[in-house]
Enzyme design. Structure first.
Site, PDB file in Angstrom:
ATOM      1  CB  CYS A  95      36.568  37.458  44.892  1.00  0.00           C
ATOM      2  SG  CYS A  95      37.867  36.378  44.286  1.00  0.00           S
ATOM      3  CG  HIS A 193      36.790  40.482  41.066  1.00  0.00           C
ATOM      4  ND1 HIS A 193      36.743  41.129  42.266  1.00  0.00           N
ATOM      5  CD2 HIS A 193      37.500  39.335  41.280  1.00  0.00           C
ATOM      6  CE1 HIS A 193      37.397  40.400  43.166  1.00  0.00           C
ATOM      7  NE2 HIS A 193      37.864  39.326  42.592  1.00  0.00           N
TER       8      HIS A 193
END
Ligand code: GLN
Length: 249
Positions: A95, A193
């Site tokens: 990310c 994630h």
């Protein structure tokens, strides 16, 4: 028995959604195969990693604020990181860390943070955050990846760049291209994630194999591990993502 040297970039700034958990998985799976994972942190103000001393770099996610706090320091380490990758070191970036491996990240305030151009992409934050469970088809491995995304950034890969996977459910890089993440040799970037690796054992093994090849100079067989729990977690995450509906939903 080999030692795999992992360089954790900005552990004190870029670590949301338990991204640190990915390192625990790498350590556990390495140990299950008789290897040791030696973790070293590199943060703001630390000297860059000495050439050839790190087999695998890991960087987690973070809010725009944390990315802004590390971007200049990361840019100062760019040459050392690019040299390490050119010499065969592996990288896993999640990310916010993934975004900073590109050329730049323009955040929601319009501030452009420099990236280190390890991956052929750039990212521009949009108004609406892209949040939820994600399922990817990784044709290059004949496997799927399941995880969770939460980002404002829209990542645009250069023409010809390799995505990590095709989006089966979720937004992915930009909610439009149908692609998620990016991979270039032993460098892997993703928005996923969760943390990612506990529910995707095969991908942890892929990254570990690349790091081990750098550490020992040779490719290694990877005896299968009893992944019942990991596979069950993957199945749950995949079902949740599919329940969300298709791409961009
Ligand atoms: N701040 C970045 C964004 O919003 C990355 C977020 C994250 O790491 N989850 O897109």
């Amino acid at each position: 028995m080999s030692t795999i040297r992992l360089g954790h970039l900005y552990p004190d700034y870029l670590n949301i959604y338990a991204d640190r958990g990915n390192i625990a998985v790498l350590a556990g799976r390495a140990r299950s195969r008789g290897h040791e994972l030696d973790v070293r942190g590199f943060s703001v103000g630390d000297p860059p990693p000495p050439p050839g001393e790190i087999d695998l770099f890991y960087v987690g996610g973070g809010q725009d604020r944390e990315q802004a706090l590390v971007a200049a320091d990361l840019a100062g380490k760019a040459d050392a990181l690019r040299e390490a990758v050119a010499a065969g070191a592996a990288v896993l970036a999640v990310c916010g860390g993934y975004q900073l491996l590109g050329r730049f990240y323009r955040d929601r305030a319009g501030v452009e943070l420099p990236g280190i151009a390890l991956l052929p992409l750039n990212t521009v934050a949009g108004e609406r955050r892209m949040i939820g469970d994600v399922l990817l088809d990784c044709e290059w491995a004949g496997r799927t990846l399941a995880g969770f995304e939460n980002h404002a950034g829209r990542t645009h890969l250069d023409p010809g760049a390799e995505p990590l996977g095709r989006v089966l459910a979720g937004f992915g890089n930009d909610g439009e291209s149908g692609h998620e993440g990016c991979r270039a040799g032993r460098v892997y970037g993703t928005y996923l994630h969760g943390p990612l690796l506990p529910r995707n054992g095969w991908f942890a093994d892929r990254v570990l194999a690349d790091a081990l090849a750098h550490a020992t100079g040779e490719e290694h067989e990877r005896p299968a591990l009893p992944d019942e729990l990991e596979d069950a977690a993957h199945a749950v995450a995949a079902r949740r993502a599919q329940a969300r509906g298709g791409r961009g939903a």
